[in-house]
Design a protein around this motif. Structure first.
Motif, short mmCIF file in Angstrom:
data_model
loop_
_atom_site.label_atom_id
_atom_site.label_comp_id
_atom_site.label_asym_id
_atom_site.label_seq_id
_atom_site.Cartn_x
_atom_site.Cartn_y
_atom_site.Cartn_z
N PRO A 129 65.53 -18.45 -2.50
CA PRO A 129 65.05 -19.63 -1.76
C PRO A 129 65.72 -19.73 -0.39
CG PRO A 129 65.56 -20.21 -4.03
CD PRO A 129 66.08 -18.82 -3.82
N LEU A 130 64.99 -20.29 0.56
CA LEU A 130 65.53 -20.53 1.89
C LEU A 130 65.75 -22.03 2.06
CD1 LEU A 130 63.17 -18.27 4.04
CD2 LEU A 130 65.45 -17.71 3.19
N THR A 131 66.88 -22.40 2.67
CA THR A 131 67.18 -23.80 2.97
C THR A 131 67.14 -23.98 4.48
OG1 THR A 131 68.56 -24.02 1.01
CG2 THR A 131 68.83 -25.69 2.72
N PHE A 132 66.41 -25.01 4.93
CA PHE A 132 66.15 -25.19 6.35
C PHE A 132 66.80 -26.44 6.92
CE2 PHE A 132 62.14 -22.98 4.99
CZ PHE A 132 62.34 -21.81 5.71
N SER A 133 67.00 -26.42 8.22
CA SER A 133 67.18 -27.62 9.02
C SER A 133 65.83 -27.95 9.63
CB SER A 133 68.22 -27.38 10.11
OG SER A 133 68.35 -28.51 10.94
N VAL A 134 65.42 -29.23 9.60
CA VAL A 134 64.05 -29.60 9.95
C VAL A 134 64.04 -30.65 11.05
CG1 VAL A 134 61.86 -30.52 9.07
CG2 VAL A 134 63.30 -29.09 7.59
N TYR A 135 63.15 -30.47 12.02
CA TYR A 135 62.94 -31.49 13.05
C TYR A 135 61.48 -31.46 13.49
CZ TYR A 135 63.12 -27.74 16.59
OH TYR A 135 62.88 -26.62 17.33
N THR A 136 61.07 -32.45 14.26
CA THR A 136 59.70 -32.52 14.77
C THR A 136 59.72 -32.55 16.29
OG1 THR A 136 59.62 -34.94 14.69
CG2 THR A 136 58.88 -33.74 12.73
N THR A 137 58.64 -32.10 16.89
CA THR A 137 58.53 -32.10 18.35
C THR A 137 57.07 -32.08 18.76
OG1 THR A 137 59.13 -30.90 20.37
CG2 THR A 137 58.64 -29.57 18.43
N ASN A 138 56.80 -32.62 19.95
CA ASN A 138 55.48 -32.45 20.58
C ASN A 138 55.66 -32.13 22.06
OD1 ASN A 138 56.34 -34.92 21.50
ND2 ASN A 138 54.46 -36.03 21.04
N TYR A 139 56.80 -31.55 22.38
CA TYR A 139 57.11 -31.26 23.78
C TYR A 139 56.24 -30.11 24.28
CZ TYR A 139 59.77 -30.02 27.96
OH TYR A 139 60.14 -29.74 29.25
N ASN A 140 55.38 -30.40 25.26
CA ASN A 140 54.51 -29.41 25.89
C ASN A 140 53.60 -28.68 24.91
OD1 ASN A 140 55.32 -29.90 28.51
ND2 ASN A 140 56.93 -28.35 28.48
N SER A 141 53.30 -29.31 23.77
CA SER A 141 52.44 -28.64 22.78
C SER A 141 51.89 -29.66 21.82
CB SER A 141 53.23 -27.57 22.02
OG SER A 141 54.19 -28.18 21.18
N ASN A 142 51.14 -29.21 20.84
CA ASN A 142 50.71 -30.08 19.76
C ASN A 142 51.92 -30.48 18.92
OD1 ASN A 142 48.15 -29.62 20.69
ND2 ASN A 142 47.54 -28.29 19.00
N PHE A 143 51.75 -31.54 18.13
CA PHE A 143 52.84 -32.00 17.28
C PHE A 143 53.18 -30.92 16.26
CE2 PHE A 143 55.00 -34.22 13.91
CZ PHE A 143 55.73 -35.20 14.57
N GLU A 144 54.49 -30.67 16.08
CA GLU A 144 54.94 -29.63 15.16
C GLU A 144 56.07 -30.14 14.27
OE1 GLU A 144 54.16 -25.69 17.97
OE2 GLU A 144 56.20 -26.43 17.65
N ILE A 145 56.06 -29.67 13.04
CA ILE A 145 57.22 -29.77 12.15
C ILE A 145 57.85 -28.39 12.13
CG2 ILE A 145 58.03 -30.21 9.81
CD1 ILE A 145 55.66 -32.06 9.41
N ARG A 146 59.10 -28.32 12.55
CA ARG A 146 59.79 -27.03 12.65
C ARG A 146 60.96 -26.97 11.68
NH1 ARG A 146 60.14 -25.81 19.19
NH2 ARG A 146 57.87 -25.76 19.59
N ALA A 147 61.06 -25.84 10.98
CA ALA A 147 62.15 -25.62 10.03
C ALA A 147 62.78 -24.26 10.33
CB ALA A 147 61.61 -25.65 8.60
N GLY A 148 64.10 -24.21 10.30
CA GLY A 148 64.74 -22.94 10.63
C GLY A 148 66.10 -22.76 9.98
#
Length: 236
Positions: A129-148
């Motif tokens: 399994p992978l464990t992520f840090s998660v945030y959201t953004t809509n800077y200069n793009s469509n709204f995104e949920i990003r995990a990394g």
């Protein structure tokens, strides 16, 4: 139908003989609707055919002691307790319409998996399994949920820059996102190598202002491996 209200008697006297005539008023019935069904955290929109009319008074009532005098009220961050019958009547002076209503459904979707928070799991046991840090953004793009994390990253992209409404979204089989419809998302995964999901559902909810996205058994197909994965992403 129209409701007839008796509110005044006009008296007519001719010589020594008097008579009375009923004076009546009519207000047309009002039709109501909503954007139901909803999931918790969504935005309820109660609707009439009217824009604001200063000559009419709007009287909405509903669950949880809801009251509003707007023709088309909006309720954000709904909960299951807000489901039920919403009623409306209009008044003008002492005249009023019949009461009409619309039924609102607010149900948590039946999600077929339950991954741990901010964790991605894989069927078959080939990968841990992978464990992520998660945030959201809509800077200069469509709204995104990003995990990394250090091993890879996952992005869920929506159709516009606006914060998406909780609900069930279809994974678009034809990314890039310029082809997205309002109820679609593009899911991209950079792990081992870059890949894109081609089908499946994403369940989006909101609690305390934080979005949560869940998907189950979504398949990514890079050239070497087939990744059958489930994930729960909640804003940190």
């Amino acid at each position: 139908m129209k409701k007839t209200l008796l509110f005044l008697f006009a008296f007519v006297c001719i010589l020594s003989s008097c008579s009375s005539e009923a004076v009546v008023c009519y207000l047309p019935d009002v039709t109501t609707s909503s954007n139901s069904p909803l999931v918790p955290g969504g935005t309820l929109q109660l609707k009439t055919p009217f824009e604001d009319n200063p000559e009419l008074n709007y009287v909405w009532t509903g669950p949880n002691n809801f009251q509003s005098n707007l023709p088309n009220p909006v309720i954000a961050n709904v909960t299951v307790a807000m489901a039920g019958e919403y009623k409306l009547k209009t008044t003008k002076g002492i005249c009023e319409s019949n009461e009409t209503s619309t039924l609102v459904e607010i149900n948590a979707p039946n999600i077929p998996c339950n991954p741990n928070k901010n964790t991605m799991t894989f069927e078959g046991g080939s990968f841990s399994p992978l464990t992520f840090s998660v945030y959201t953004t809509n800077y200069n793009s469509n709204f995104e949920i990003r995990a990394g994390n250090l091993q890879g990253d996952l992005t869920i992209e929506f159709a516009s820059e606006d914060v998406p409404t909780p609900g069930v979204y279809r994974i678009c089989p034809d990314c890039p996102t310029s082809f997205l419809e309002k109820d679609q998302v593009c899911v991209k995964f950079n792990y081992i190598e870059y890949s894109v999901a081609r089908e499946g559902l994403v369940y989006l909810s909101s609690s305390n202002g934080k979005l949560t996205a869940v998907f189950c058994n979504v398949i990514f197909k890079p050239s070497i491996f087939t990744l059958n994965s489930s994930v729960n992403l909640t804003e940190n």
